[in-house]
Design a protein around this motif. Sequence first.
Motif, PDB file in Angstrom:
ATOM      1  N   GLU A 299       0.829  -1.197   0.000  1.00 52.06           N
ATOM      2  CA  GLU A 299       0.000   0.000   0.000  1.00 52.06           C
ATOM      3  C   GLU A 299       0.875   1.262   0.000  1.00 52.06           C
ATOM      4  O   GLU A 299       0.639   2.200  -0.769  1.00 52.06           O
ATOM      5  CB  GLU A 299      -0.923  -0.012   1.232  1.00 52.06           C
ATOM      6  N   TYR A 300       1.887   1.244   0.857  1.00 54.99           N
ATOM      7  CA  TYR A 300       2.831   2.366   0.901  1.00 54.99           C
ATOM      8  C   TYR A 300       3.555   2.518  -0.446  1.00 54.99           C
ATOM      9  O   TYR A 300       3.708   3.622  -0.969  1.00 54.99           O
ATOM     10  CB  TYR A 300       3.839   2.146   2.036  1.00 54.99           C
ATOM     11  N   ALA A 301       3.973   1.382  -1.005  1.00 55.57           N
ATOM     12  CA  ALA A 301       4.722   1.389  -2.273  1.00 55.57           C
ATOM     13  C   ALA A 301       3.910   2.033  -3.390  1.00 55.57           C
ATOM     14  O   ALA A 301       4.450   2.789  -4.205  1.00 55.57           O
ATOM     15  CB  ALA A 301       5.118  -0.044  -2.650  1.00 55.57           C
ATOM     16  N   GLU A 302       2.614   1.742  -3.401  1.00 52.27           N
ATOM     17  CA  GLU A 302       1.756   2.346  -4.418  1.00 52.27           C
ATOM     18  C   GLU A 302       1.575   3.841  -4.177  1.00 52.27           C
ATOM     19  O   GLU A 302       1.562   4.629  -5.123  1.00 52.27           O
ATOM     20  CB  GLU A 302       0.384   1.647  -4.438  1.00 52.27           C
ATOM     21  N   GLN A 303       1.447   4.209  -2.897  1.00 50.30           N
ATOM     22  CA  GLN A 303       1.290   5.625  -2.553  1.00 50.30           C
ATOM     23  C   GLN A 303       2.468   6.449  -3.052  1.00 50.30           C
ATOM     24  O   GLN A 303       2.293   7.511  -3.641  1.00 50.30           O
ATOM     25  CB  GLN A 303       1.194   5.796  -1.034  1.00 50.30           C
ATOM     26  N   VAL A 304       3.666   5.955  -2.787  1.00 49.27           N
ATOM     27  CA  VAL A 304       4.864   6.735  -3.132  1.00 49.27           C
ATOM     28  C   VAL A 304       5.440   6.310  -4.479  1.00 49.27           C
ATOM     29  O   VAL A 304       6.459   6.856  -4.923  1.00 49.27           O
ATOM     30  CB  VAL A 304       5.954   6.637  -2.020  1.00 49.27           C
ATOM     31  N   GLN A 305       4.804   5.331  -5.116  1.00 48.28           N
ATOM     32  CA  GLN A 305       5.310   4.794  -6.399  1.00 48.28           C
ATOM     33  C   GLN A 305       6.781   4.407  -6.302  1.00 48.28           C
ATOM     34  O   GLN A 305       7.618   4.800  -7.126  1.00 48.28           O
ATOM     35  CB  GLN A 305       5.070   5.799  -7.537  1.00 48.28           C
ATOM     36  N   HIS A 306       7.071   3.608  -5.289  1.00 51.00           N
ATOM     37  CA  HIS A 306       8.427   3.075  -5.114  1.00 51.00           C
ATOM     38  C   HIS A 306       8.263   1.667  -4.565  1.00 51.00           C
ATOM     39  O   HIS A 306       7.813   1.488  -3.434  1.00 51.00           O
ATOM     40  CB  HIS A 306       9.231   3.958  -4.156  1.00 51.00           C
ATOM     41  N   HIS A 307       8.636   0.677  -5.373  1.00 51.77           N
ATOM     42  CA  HIS A 307       8.256  -0.715  -5.094  1.00 51.77           C
ATOM     43  C   HIS A 307       9.471  -1.573  -4.783  1.00 51.77           C
ATOM     44  O   HIS A 307      10.311  -1.808  -5.667  1.00 51.77           O
ATOM     45  CB  HIS A 307       7.519  -1.293  -6.298  1.00 51.77           C
ATOM     46  N   PRO A 308       9.576  -2.043  -3.573  1.00 52.86           N
ATOM     47  CA  PRO A 308      10.692  -2.939  -3.240  1.00 52.86           C
ATOM     48  C   PRO A 308      10.439  -4.333  -3.812  1.00 52.86           C
ATOM     49  O   PRO A 308       9.294  -4.705  -4.069  1.00 52.86           O
ATOM     50  CB  PRO A 308      10.638  -2.998  -1.705  1.00 52.86           C
ATOM     51  N   ASP A 309      11.507  -5.086  -4.025  1.00 56.32           N
ATOM     52  CA  ASP A 309      11.338  -6.520  -4.225  1.00 56.32           C
ATOM     53  C   ASP A 309      10.983  -7.125  -2.876  1.00 56.32           C
ATOM     54  O   ASP A 309      11.569  -6.765  -1.842  1.00 56.32           O
ATOM     55  CB  ASP A 309      12.637  -7.161  -4.739  1.00 56.32           C
ATOM     56  N   MET A 310      10.015  -8.036  -2.868  1.00 57.74           N
ATOM     57  CA  MET A 310       9.582  -8.658  -1.608  1.00 57.74           C
ATOM     58  C   MET A 310       9.598 -10.171  -1.764  1.00 57.74           C
ATOM     59  O   MET A 310       8.937 -10.704  -2.643  1.00 57.74           O
ATOM     60  CB  MET A 310       8.166  -8.198  -1.244  1.00 57.74           C
ATOM     61  N   LEU A 311      10.375 -10.823  -0.918  1.00 56.53           N
ATOM     62  CA  LEU A 311      10.419 -12.288  -0.922  1.00 56.53           C
ATOM     63  C   LEU A 311       9.754 -12.791   0.359  1.00 56.53           C
ATOM     64  O   LEU A 311      10.186 -12.446   1.467  1.00 56.53           O
ATOM     65  CB  LEU A 311      11.865 -12.790  -0.988  1.00 56.53           C
ATOM     66  N   ILE A 312       8.705 -13.574   0.184  1.00 56.28           N
ATOM     67  CA  ILE A 312       7.967 -14.132   1.328  1.00 56.28           C
ATOM     68  C   ILE A 312       8.334 -15.598   1.475  1.00 56.28           C
ATOM     69  O   ILE A 312       8.152 -16.383   0.539  1.00 56.28           O
ATOM     70  CB  ILE A 312       6.442 -14.029   1.090  1.00 56.28           C
ATOM     71  N   ARG A 313       8.875 -15.940   2.627  1.00 53.26           N
ATOM     72  CA  ARG A 313       9.171 -17.348   2.920  1.00 53.26           C
ATOM     73  C   ARG A 313       8.521 -17.688   4.259  1.00 53.26           C
ATOM     74  O   ARG A 313       9.144 -17.557   5.305  1.00 53.26           O
ATOM     75  CB  ARG A 313      10.680 -17.592   2.976  1.00 53.26           C
TER      76      ARG A 313
END
Lengths: 97, 97
Positions: A52-66
């Motif tokens: 949600e934050y990434a969309e707000q600021v238009q800055h998208h981290p890579d996210m790895l979920i394990r």
Amino acid sequence: MTEQALIKMSEEQIAAALETHSEWIELNNQIQRTFAFDDFITSMKFVNAIAEYAEQVQHHPDMLIRYNKVTLTVSTHDASGITQKDFELATKADGLV
Amino acid sequence: MTEQALIKMSEEQIAAALETHSEWIELNNQIQRTFAFDDFITSMKFVNAIAEYAEQVQHHPDMLIRYNKVTLTVSTHDASGITQKDFELATKADGLV
């Protein structure tokens, strides 16, 4: 976000910023932290908050979920390196846990 | 889920299953597919749909989100390899796109 947020930081600036983001490491021109949670559901809540934050600021981290671990890897493509914008995302993520 | 779902598959069985899951590859005793979407929001919808399924069946893939791309990596820890349960998740994921 200011214009300065998109200027590639120097090694000295990155080292200084990492002092106040002690869980983060610098790796291949990116910053990275792995967060550990109690379970998968909590991992997903965190990931969705970051999304949600990434969309707000238009800055998208890579996210790895394990399962109960989430690794964020952040850099600024437009600057070909690490910028203040990446540390703003790190600060946001640190504030969520 | 049947008991058989937790029995490690042979290489022959995996090869046969990959024929009907042609977008998936076998890699280090796991199966993997990278899905490409239009944008980050669509990636997140897919990830949340997978997360809901994963909780239902208690089988959780590793998920790497890179803006409009999501990589699922699946194996069965209890069987130390690839099982029918992994291909059931692959079938579910393929059905979402």
